[in-house]
Scaffold this active site. Sequence first.
Site, PDB file in Angstrom:
ATOM      1  N   GLY A 186       6.500  -0.100   2.899  1.00  0.00           N
ATOM      2  CA  GLY A 186       6.652   1.239   2.319  1.00  0.00           C
ATOM      3  C   GLY A 186       6.190   2.299   3.313  1.00  0.00           C
ATOM      4  O   GLY A 186       5.140   2.172   3.925  1.00  0.00           O
ATOM      5  N   ARG A 195      11.713  -3.753   4.565  1.00  0.00           N
ATOM      6  CA  ARG A 195      10.873  -4.878   4.140  1.00  0.00           C
ATOM      7  C   ARG A 195      11.418  -6.193   4.708  1.00  0.00           C
ATOM      8  O   ARG A 195      11.204  -7.262   4.160  1.00  0.00           O
ATOM      9  CB  ARG A 195      10.776  -4.914   2.618  1.00  0.00           C
ATOM     10  CG  ARG A 195      10.070  -3.669   2.063  1.00  0.00           C
ATOM     11  CD  ARG A 195       9.781  -3.757   0.569  1.00  0.00           C
ATOM     12  NE  ARG A 195       9.185  -2.531   0.054  1.00  0.00           N
ATOM     13  CZ  ARG A 195       7.901  -2.199   0.137  1.00  0.00           C
ATOM     14  NH1 ARG A 195       7.087  -3.026   0.764  1.00  0.00           N
ATOM     15  NH2 ARG A 195       7.430  -1.072  -0.349  1.00  0.00           N
ATOM     16  N   ASP A 213       0.257  -5.517   3.920  1.00  0.00           N
ATOM     17  CA  ASP A 213      -0.026  -6.962   3.996  1.00  0.00           C
ATOM     18  C   ASP A 213       1.224  -7.782   4.311  1.00  0.00           C
ATOM     19  O   ASP A 213       1.147  -8.813   4.983  1.00  0.00           O
ATOM     20  CB  ASP A 213      -0.717  -7.447   2.719  1.00  0.00           C
ATOM     21  CG  ASP A 213       0.043  -7.058   1.446  1.00  0.00           C
ATOM     22  OD1 ASP A 213      -0.148  -7.723   0.427  1.00  0.00           O
ATOM     23  OD2 ASP A 213       0.823  -6.091   1.491  1.00  0.00           O
ATOM     24  N   THR A 269      -1.168   1.592   4.027  1.00  0.00           N
ATOM     25  CA  THR A 269      -0.728   1.444   2.649  1.00  0.00           C
ATOM     26  C   THR A 269      -1.187   2.646   1.839  1.00  0.00           C
ATOM     27  O   THR A 269      -2.367   2.977   1.843  1.00  0.00           O
ATOM     28  CB  THR A 269      -1.285   0.171   1.975  1.00  0.00           C
ATOM     29  OG1 THR A 269      -1.150   0.299   0.547  1.00  0.00           O
ATOM     30  CG2 THR A 269      -2.755  -0.074   2.285  1.00  0.00           C
ATOM     31  N   ASP A 284      -1.346   2.538  -1.192  1.00  0.00           N
ATOM     32  CA  ASP A 284      -2.085   1.940  -2.319  1.00  0.00           C
ATOM     33  C   ASP A 284      -3.548   1.767  -1.984  1.00  0.00           C
ATOM     34  O   ASP A 284      -4.351   1.423  -2.853  1.00  0.00           O
ATOM     35  CB  ASP A 284      -1.496   0.574  -2.677  1.00  0.00           C
ATOM     36  CG  ASP A 284      -0.067   0.692  -3.177  1.00  0.00           C
ATOM     37  OD1 ASP A 284       0.622  -0.335  -3.249  1.00  0.00           O
ATOM     38  OD2 ASP A 284       0.370   1.822  -3.455  1.00  0.00           O
ATOM     39  N   ASP A 319      -5.070  -0.603  -0.611  1.00  0.00           N
ATOM     40  CA  ASP A 319      -5.548  -1.895  -1.144  1.00  0.00           C
ATOM     41  C   ASP A 319      -5.702  -2.959  -0.060  1.00  0.00           C
ATOM     42  O   ASP A 319      -5.646  -4.154  -0.342  1.00  0.00           O
ATOM     43  CB  ASP A 319      -4.584  -2.402  -2.229  1.00  0.00           C
ATOM     44  CG  ASP A 319      -3.169  -2.584  -1.697  1.00  0.00           C
ATOM     45  OD1 ASP A 319      -2.297  -2.987  -2.481  1.00  0.00           O
ATOM     46  OD2 ASP A 319      -2.945  -2.318  -0.504  1.00  0.00           O
ATOM     47  N   ARG A 340       1.059  -1.086  -6.964  1.00  0.00           N
ATOM     48  CA  ARG A 340       1.682  -2.305  -7.527  1.00  0.00           C
ATOM     49  C   ARG A 340       0.650  -3.259  -8.124  1.00  0.00           C
ATOM     50  O   ARG A 340       0.861  -3.852  -9.169  1.00  0.00           O
ATOM     51  CB  ARG A 340       2.427  -3.068  -6.424  1.00  0.00           C
ATOM     52  CG  ARG A 340       3.913  -2.973  -6.546  1.00  0.00           C
ATOM     53  CD  ARG A 340       4.576  -3.793  -5.485  1.00  0.00           C
ATOM     54  NE  ARG A 340       4.089  -3.522  -4.150  1.00  0.00           N
ATOM     55  CZ  ARG A 340       4.847  -3.698  -3.058  1.00  0.00           C
ATOM     56  NH1 ARG A 340       6.081  -4.119  -3.190  1.00  0.00           N
ATOM     57  NH2 ARG A 340       4.390  -3.454  -1.857  1.00  0.00           N
TER      58      ARG A 340
HETATM   59  O1  F6P Z   1       3.398  -0.753  -1.372  1.00  0.00           O
HETATM   60  C1  F6P Z   1       3.430   0.606  -1.510  1.00  0.00           C
HETATM   61  C2  F6P Z   1       4.427   0.990  -2.558  1.00  0.00           C
HETATM   62  O2  F6P Z   1       4.572   2.371  -2.503  1.00  0.00           O
HETATM   63  C3  F6P Z   1       4.008   0.567  -3.953  1.00  0.00           C
HETATM   64  O3  F6P Z   1       2.980   1.352  -4.477  1.00  0.00           O
HETATM   65  C4  F6P Z   1       5.328   0.716  -4.667  1.00  0.00           C
HETATM   66  O4  F6P Z   1       5.395  -0.018  -5.869  1.00  0.00           O
HETATM   67  C5  F6P Z   1       6.293   0.126  -3.649  1.00  0.00           C
HETATM   68  O5  F6P Z   1       5.721   0.403  -2.367  1.00  0.00           O
HETATM   69  C6  F6P Z   1       7.688   0.705  -3.744  1.00  0.00           C
HETATM   70  O6  F6P Z   1       8.475  -0.007  -2.799  1.00  0.00           O
HETATM   71  P1  F6P Z   1       9.949   0.520  -2.401  1.00  0.00           P
HETATM   72  O7  F6P Z   1       9.777   1.743  -1.577  1.00  0.00           O
HETATM   73  O8  F6P Z   1      10.538  -0.639  -1.629  1.00  0.00           O
HETATM   74  O9  F6P Z   1      10.661   0.817  -3.692  1.00  0.00           O
END
Ligand code: F6P
Length: 341
Positions: A10, A71, A103, A126, A128, A130, A172
């Site tokens: 992300g 990803r 991660d 991140t 998040d 986390d 998440r």
């Molecule tokens: O991992 C960070 C994050 O922003 C999460 O909080 C969220 O659920 C996810 O990525 C969203 O992923 P994408 O951008 O692939 O929809």
Amino acid sequence: MKVGILTGGGDCPGLNAVIRAVARRVSEAGGECVGFLEGWRGLVRGMTKPLTLDEVEPWLGRGGTVLGSSRTNPYRDPDADLPRLRRNFADAGLDALIVVGGDDTLGVAARLVNDFDLPIVGVPKTIDNDLALVDFSFGFDTAVNVVVESVERLRTTAESHRRVMIVETMGRSTGWLACFAGIAVGADYVLVPEVPIDVPHLVSALKRRREAGRNHAIVLVAEGARRPDPDPGAPQPEDLDPPRPGGVGATVARAIERRLDVETRTVVLGHLQRGGAPTAHDRVLATRMGLAAAELVLQRRLGTVLTLRGGRIGDVPLDSQALAVRPLDLAFYQDAAAFFY
Ligand code: F6P
């Protein structure tokens, strides 16, 4: 010296500041910097972008990542992707690769170090917040501020309509974002994955607030908060590909309306929290992380990943143990809960 850099997973504000700092430090040492596009996909397919100082100079305050992200995981199709990745690595003549990611992205990097001894330095990222590697990740402060600005707006309409506004944040599997934003806005309740949703407790807090004459409320819900009573028919996160949380805010809103005579509305902030320009805090932290990563490369301290402890940047071996996800420290949650009715 030729140094590659990629950004995976992300995106978040601050990534371009990392890239800019790496390019600057490498250039000062007489080296050359090359970007790989769209995370690991760029190395599998050989998609690159030269990173000159003129090119990166304006990137300090630019959101997102100019290199693009994805990803992509080369270990999903190892027979096809790993040989291409290793060949492109060699063909590019890299002395080192700096990998900026969470991660998943850093997990690939750790495997490549373990399996092929590739000269990699990891930079944790991140929104998040986390990753146990760092007390705080760049991007997190900006995301918290986006939630704060959004809630300050939502509060006026909640007041006007005497409503309970449910605001779903990213996060998440951890509640750092929801909890810090909750403290920052004085949320009337915060739901996080680390604390199972207790609907009766939530409802009684909202009821006590109304009885105290407060005619509106703000409830922050992390997208990974565990649903109180999943609707059997609703598509569960694991049904979606890729598994994607979401919808817990609406579930909580329904649970409240079934138990309280009150109007609710739900707002899912989603990718707003990942967008826009980085705050000053994140620009500083991202710049420091980029400079530190380049320094590790110049010192040939490879197979490492940066850490941030008490404001000081360090490094540890880049292996799977280092990439532990860090749940919300419940001391912070207790601080937010001090303001629940
Ligand atoms: O991992 C960070 C994050 O922003 C999460 O909080 C969220 O659920 C996810 O990525 C969203 O992923 P994408 O951008 O692939 O929809």
